[in-house]
Every structure is written in structure tokens, then in C-alpha cells.
Design an enzyme around this catalytic site. Sequence first.
Site, PDB file in Angstrom:
ATOM      1  N   GLY A  26      10.655  28.646  71.452  1.00 36.10           N
ATOM      2  CA  GLY A  26      11.351  27.589  72.171  1.00 36.10           C
ATOM      3  C   GLY A  26      10.489  26.426  72.596  1.00 36.10           C
ATOM      4  O   GLY A  26      10.994  25.461  73.181  1.00 36.10           O
ATOM      5  N   SER A  44       8.701  29.363  67.789  1.00 37.94           N
ATOM      6  CA  SER A  44       9.191  30.657  67.313  1.00 37.94           C
ATOM      7  C   SER A  44       8.846  30.929  65.862  1.00 37.94           C
ATOM      8  O   SER A  44       8.734  32.094  65.457  1.00 37.94           O
ATOM      9  CB  SER A  44      10.708  30.739  67.498  1.00 37.94           C
ATOM     10  N   HIS A  95      15.747  31.270  61.843  1.00 38.37           N
ATOM     11  CA  HIS A  95      14.430  31.905  61.893  1.00 38.37           C
ATOM     12  C   HIS A  95      14.182  32.774  60.660  1.00 38.37           C
ATOM     13  O   HIS A  95      15.028  33.584  60.289  1.00 38.37           O
ATOM     14  CB  HIS A  95      14.302  32.761  63.147  1.00 38.37           C
TER      15      HIS A  95
END
Length: 207
Positions: free
Chosen positions: A67, A30, A180
Site C-alpha cells: 500500500g 505490495s 497482484h
Amino acid sequence: MLRILLAAVLLCLAQGAVAAPVTILVLGDSLSAAYEIPREAGWVALLRERLTSRGHDAEVVNASITGDTTRGGRARLPAALERHDPDIVVIELGGNDGLRGLPLAETRRNLEAMVDAALGHGARVLLVGVRLPSNYGAAFIERFQQVFHDVAESRDIPLVPKFLKGVGGNRALMQDDGVHPNAAAQPRLLDNVWPQLAPLLPTEQGR
């Protein structure tokens, strides 16, 4: 006229404006898949823009999947190598292995297998390492990071030791999940990768 054209070509070469074509394959998770941000804002897309601005005839293939683990990347890589025939492979995987507590020995074996496959295909390889959140404990974090150093050293390839340097822990550059990076962080991520990637590029002079 021929003399003028030759002079123009030589001038372009001297200025580094002409570069050999290059295909870069980014195999990541990601952090490279532009998670929850526009794909064109991700660091991989910004890499393509930087290469073009520096005179490279570059194709950048983003084969990153949110992922993904080193096991998944290892399974996907052979087909990607055959399909894209890259000159450079950037491997940004392992973070999800650490977050899920997968055995470090397995992570290392998978990284080594991916590096070996890419080298065997004739590509140059850049390994990108990440740091786990502090709640995983100092001892495990250190052992996790050492895996990337050991793989890079054993295969004599360059390593980006801290992909999230200057980003992780900075709330202004992270999404609400705290894991993230957001869109504003993507240029920093590219800058963290660039010093190790640039020397792998054809005719790149570190500009």
C-alpha cells in the site's frame, strides 16, 4: 603450497566465483512485499538466492510495504539508508500513486527526491516502473509511464520500464484480485529486473 593457493584464488576470480560484498535495499510496495504469498517465494527473496548462487556475498534488505506510495517511500528512505548503508537501491514505488489518482507532478518529485537521496548516500540506483490497468485510460497511462522515463533520464540511472511484463493480464500468474502477481509469477518478475540490476553488481559479468 602458497603457489597452489594463489592459483586457486586466481581461478575463482577468473570464473567469477568471488565477488565483492554487496547490500541491496529494495524500497517498494505490495509488488515487492510478497503480498498474500509466502515471503520466501517473493521476487526479492529469489533475488537473494540468485545472488548467492552466482558467488555474491549479498545482503538483500526488503523494505517494501503493501500500500505504500512514493510519499511514504520518500519519508522512509533516509532512515533506511542510514541503517543499511546499501550499495544498490531498487525503487519500486508509484503504482499506488497511479491507482489513487495522485498528481503525477507529486509522484515525479517524490521519485526524484528518493533517487537523489540514494545517489547522495553513494548508492547505485535502479528505478522500477509499472503499467496501470487499461481502465485508467490510454492518455493517463502514457503520462504515468513517462514519469518514470523522465526521472531515470534526468538522473542518468537505469530503468525497468515494465516490471509486470509477461505477468499483468495473465490470469495464470495473477491473484484473484487481478492486481497482484501470485507465487508462480515471482521468477518472471525477477527476470524482468535482472538485466538492469546485474550491471550494477560488483564483478557481475551478466551471467
